[in-house]
Enzyme design. Sequence first.
Site, mmCIF file in Angstrom:
data_model
loop_
_atom_site.group_PDB
_atom_site.id
_atom_site.type_symbol
_atom_site.label_atom_id
_atom_site.label_comp_id
_atom_site.label_asym_id
_atom_site.label_seq_id
_atom_site.Cartn_x
_atom_site.Cartn_y
_atom_site.Cartn_z
ATOM 1 N N GLY B 121 0.817 -1.196 0.000
ATOM 2 C CA GLY B 121 0.000 0.000 0.000
ATOM 3 C C GLY B 121 0.862 1.262 0.000
ATOM 4 O O GLY B 121 2.057 1.212 -0.297
ATOM 5 N N SER B 124 4.207 1.028 1.932
ATOM 6 C CA SER B 124 5.220 0.192 1.286
ATOM 7 C C SER B 124 5.761 0.857 0.029
ATOM 8 O O SER B 124 6.951 0.747 -0.289
ATOM 9 C CB SER B 124 4.622 -1.172 0.928
ATOM 10 O OG SER B 124 4.177 -1.840 2.083
ATOM 11 N N ASP B 147 -8.828 -0.666 0.432
ATOM 12 C CA ASP B 147 -9.639 0.554 0.461
ATOM 13 C C ASP B 147 -9.754 1.245 -0.893
ATOM 14 O O ASP B 147 -10.567 2.151 -1.067
ATOM 15 C CB ASP B 147 -9.034 1.559 1.453
ATOM 16 C CG ASP B 147 -9.134 1.081 2.892
ATOM 17 O OD1 ASP B 147 -9.775 0.046 3.128
ATOM 18 O OD2 ASP B 147 -8.570 1.747 3.772
ATOM 19 N N GLU B 242 -15.348 3.128 8.212
ATOM 20 C CA GLU B 242 -14.750 3.311 9.548
ATOM 21 C C GLU B 242 -14.203 4.720 9.742
ATOM 22 O O GLU B 242 -14.075 5.203 10.857
ATOM 23 C CB GLU B 242 -13.646 2.278 9.805
ATOM 24 C CG GLU B 242 -12.515 2.333 8.811
ATOM 25 C CD GLU B 242 -11.394 1.314 9.104
ATOM 26 O OE1 GLU B 242 -11.228 0.920 10.259
ATOM 27 O OE2 GLU B 242 -10.714 0.926 8.142
#
Lengths: 368, 368, 368, 368
Positions: B121, B124, B147, B242
């Site tokens: 992601g 990284s 996501d 979230e």
Amino acid sequence: MARARLSIKRIGILTGGGDAPGLNAVIRAAVKVAVREYGLSVIGFEDGFAGLVENRSRRLTPKDVVGILPRGGTILGTTNRENPFHYPVRENGEIVYKDLSQQAINNLNSLGIQALIIIGGDGSLKIAKEIWERYGFPVIGVPKTIDNDIAATDQTFGFDTAVATATEAIDKLHTTAEAHHRVMVLEVMGRYAGWIALHAGVAGGADVILIPEIPFTIDKVCEKILERQREGKKFSIVVVAEGAKPVGGEVVVKKIVKESFESIRLGGIGNVVGEQIERITGIETRVTVLGHLQRGGSPTPFDRLLATRFGAAAVNFLMEGRFGEMVSLRTPDITSVPLAEAVGTMRRVPLGCDLIRAARQMGISFGD
Amino acid sequence: MARARLSIKRIGILTGGGDAPGLNAVIRAAVKVAVREYGLSVIGFEDGFAGLVENRSRRLTPKDVVGILPRGGTILGTTNRENPFHYPVRENGEIVYKDLSQQAINNLNSLGIQALIIIGGDGSLKIAKEIWERYGFPVIGVPKTIDNDIAATDQTFGFDTAVATATEAIDKLHTTAEAHHRVMVLEVMGRYAGWIALHAGVAGGADVILIPEIPFTIDKVCEKILERQREGKKFSIVVVAEGAKPVGGEVVVKKIVKESFESIRLGGIGNVVGEQIERITGIETRVTVLGHLQRGGSPTPFDRLLATRFGAAAVNFLMEGRFGEMVSLRTPDITSVPLAEAVGTMRRVPLGCDLIRAARQMGISFGD
Amino acid sequence: MARARLSIKRIGILTGGGDAPGLNAVIRAAVKVAVREYGLSVIGFEDGFAGLVENRSRRLTPKDVVGILPRGGTILGTTNRENPFHYPVRENGEIVYKDLSQQAINNLNSLGIQALIIIGGDGSLKIAKEIWERYGFPVIGVPKTIDNDIAATDQTFGFDTAVATATEAIDKLHTTAEAHHRVMVLEVMGRYAGWIALHAGVAGGADVILIPEIPFTIDKVCEKILERQREGKKFSIVVVAEGAKPVGGEVVVKKIVKESFESIRLGGIGNVVGEQIERITGIETRVTVLGHLQRGGSPTPFDRLLATRFGAAAVNFLMEGRFGEMVSLRTPDITSVPLAEAVGTMRRVPLGCDLIRAARQMGISFGD
Amino acid sequence: MARARLSIKRIGILTGGGDAPGLNAVIRAAVKVAVREYGLSVIGFEDGFAGLVENRSRRLTPKDVVGILPRGGTILGTTNRENPFHYPVRENGEIVYKDLSQQAINNLNSLGIQALIIIGGDGSLKIAKEIWERYGFPVIGVPKTIDNDIAATDQTFGFDTAVATATEAIDKLHTTAEAHHRVMVLEVMGRYAGWIALHAGVAGGADVILIPEIPFTIDKVCEKILERQREGKKFSIVVVAEGAKPVGGEVVVKKIVKESFESIRLGGIGNVVGEQIERITGIETRVTVLGHLQRGGSPTPFDRLLATRFGAAAVNFLMEGRFGEMVSLRTPDITSVPLAEAVGTMRRVPLGCDLIRAARQMGISFGD
């Protein structure tokens, strides 16, 4: 129990308690068999016993049940709490409980209903028993419980679907656990009986299974996890029934303490166990609470079949005059048992069953 | 960006950050193309950058990747936190952070690795960029995020599977919501971008969708629910990312406060919203937090394909000398973009996109 | 193309051609947006163009489309063959074809319909184009095809679901192939374009993929299978598009020759290829024809979303006066293109696309 | 039957006959229990009885069975035809059959194997019985059949998964049938017993179910379809077991007559019935032959559990000296029965069972 054949022309049907996959299949089978086989008319009460007391109902014809076989939920609606013998009524802004069972019977009579099919769990079946015993009103019960804890039947519909959902969840957690070398805790349903945890746990290849029938100690749980780590298995899967409890401990009941907008307290056994494991073993641990997902979705073929068989049998048994009974699976047959035998006791996992033994032999820990 | 063709004989590969369905498909494609097409040897580092720094690796041959295409997780393992430039080291019983990037480069060199594929992601990919910029070591990035919030690519693998899992959950909650006349709240992933909530919410027929991009007020949410009730629709489905937050409010971050064995505090936005809805509307509300289930399971065909295309392209691009870049989907093509362009910015849901517009036109509320 | 804004108050909608998962999602979105956003009334024609010519229709309100989002099929019904410009009429016991398009227009006018949404494949969209060009009647097309072969849009709904079904089938055949050391042949849809075979084949890890775009020789197919055997891989998976054809060969069209009660002739390319493989390689081979299963089932989230976006856009575009056009996905946007550009050409798999290249590099044979 | 306890140190295991979901779960449980509980070593024979005769085997440790629980197929491989007592041997270019059973026993002895677990269908269990009776070599059988037609056990693993696959297929065909007003025919497995057709047919809401146990007439089938049409139900679903046969008719066995490259003859009962229905009723009819898809895929939780229980019990029973027996489900227990009682008879659908009765009462036709 009376077995005299009534000249039944109209029956009622209702679904009570928490919903379960297969309720619609019961309704569909009952309506089709009632109408096609016996020429009955069928009245469905809305929202379980609430509709019975408040006289909310509608006619159900075969056309009304088209297409509902594969659908979860219940087209009739259901509620968890309303009990005709102890019915919540708002008086002067407060809830008081009254016995409105006579009103329920009056509703049945005024609608010309001569017999009633009650689909529900232990609570609903107790009400069914009381309607039969106190008023002699012909009822038949159809057992329903996700948890599979109703006595006097080999199995209830809804359970197989719940196990499928829980097993799929374990399958999913497996890959993440493996990739991250984590402990994954999954909390599943089962307040008083550990059937879902046991079946899904074994089917999903869990390493630890905690059920209400076997009090656990967290040290034994952690021992198993650490033993796996020593063997080079860097992850573990723990399945916890919501009613699992530590040795000497109380059942941890979920409670939600309302606080500020920013925080909320929620303590289930899954979170408790996960927190303990991480603290004791030092291994990263994640908790998933499966919750309502277990009630939903399209029923498995097994549940559709069992529900269909139950629904058809309920009508057939009513026409045979088997009142005050509950339909029951005695593999491979459908039979009926007196409601008095079926309610009040709970079918728990027998500790000596071959599945527990096989699980232990394969190295699964029950935390004891 | 250098495009000089190296005489590459051996490449490395690692997976970093949270796991996502499709990681194995990337590894499989990269290994097969590297070995079959270019005759390379491939070294896989274990547990992401941890393996790179600690020199834990193993040879990967086509035989090692047989059967992993449909499997979730990553056969290489992954970790969320280790960063070679800021690496956690235990000294005198405490964790201190050190720059061990030179050690990582030394490991690559001593293994004879001439180029490195980094699948991960935003975090990284930033490390990938730094390895390239600081050491000139040939790297190529493969974007991965559940996501779907990585810029500079139309989509990342893992997202389609997560949306499928979330949509299936909504389908399941629907029947329970309907049967019980409840509000069902589902919290899904998406800390900074609401893609999963938006896609699953629309695909699942949600009534309210709350995403980080559109601050909500709880009153607007309740208004929608009550409006539905007035129209005779006795249930509502609310999907919450979230990272959704109230107008003027802070992002509610999940926190676990360790207390006694009996209770634990856990506050996510889903629980907060659910509690508010029940209090304000008086309608029974249930909350489900989908959590890690979204990361797991067999990748959808779309994710398997995208991951396969990314894995093959990563090797092809390395052999073309496209270093310091990231493979990217520019429908219908796979291309590459400089890592410098890809990292640090976030792909958020554009408020004017046709899907938001369509959702609003159909009556879905975003709580604004 | 006219862009004058009409004062549209009532629109019609119909579904034509073979059914595809997502049709109901288009209808649902169109009805909701039309009614809620623009206050229109919506008339649905039954059974595609048959209902248009024969004036069979019904009013569609938001209530009529509740719950249909996750359902396959079409609540309006559809037919494959009826074309208003060439309509089958029974006269003296024989079928003759007549131009009944004026009758269709009359029906639209008499129902007060000012614009028409036509959801269908190439055939239906050609009819849409002709209605617009010949009569100037406002139409908008919504592209639908399992095969994904409609030009002028990145993708159509139904395709993702079909690929999911085909991939799941390959996953299932894999384990049997492996256990029995067999060649398993799966015939999937795709008469003129090999999209399903290519996507499902790569996603399912097939060894050979035969598509209409790449004529194959059976010898090359068998060579691949025998090469695998020499490498110790005792099984192979072959995915064949129904329109795949051998070099120089004719398209093998399925034909059913009626014979006695005891036997029936059915020749599809899957069976032909399977028989040849077994004969040439001597390896036990089994054939599965996936057939109609690819059209059915609940649409994937992607298809639900794309269909929803298409349905909403169709109404929005009609209200903007974009007549004679077709809604189209130009990732990430929904736009419209003139029907004249969209019909008559076919979107085939480009032989140089990265997916074909990646597949070849990984060792997948296309039989060429 | 001998019950003397041997001092068993090493056991063998093999899978014979067609593959079924759950074989790997049996192997896994047997290996884990044998090694962990009893300290045995386990030898797996490859490709069923072929490996036993040809002495192809490998050691199985708990590590070898990691991750195979949810996987279809069998890691040991299987074959349908090889029988040690009648073994195909190529001599002078021709296949001749020889009794090589002594060679099989010699292999067992030379490997130091003292007892053998044979997992298979009726054919494999007959061989097991003969090995026990003729040589007194300790064997235990584990019943496996997709068709669920093995006597002396309530159910076999693989069946539940096959029913799930078939039911899902019916669910998919439903929407197409409805959209197109067609008759959809689905041919499922069941050569001698109609369990899959009956269970999937009822669970999927089929209108006609044809099983070997109830010979049908095509006129009765068409009558039901036309009756539905008259009631306004424009489609019908017909589920046919491959062994269903018309009254007075022969079992229609699938045959493939090799012809030119262009055509092939394939006649199964599904195609025959479909062709007849279309001809007699004039309603468009489509046929799907589910075939090998029913054998594949991940086993359902039920099958994983039953297979696990069978595998564990097989080892436990061997250690108790229960030789020449077969593990068996007698709900809710696992027990064993002599192989002599289990083989040679077939568990067929009892015509008077409650499921047949319920199906008829709901209006399902069995074509009689």
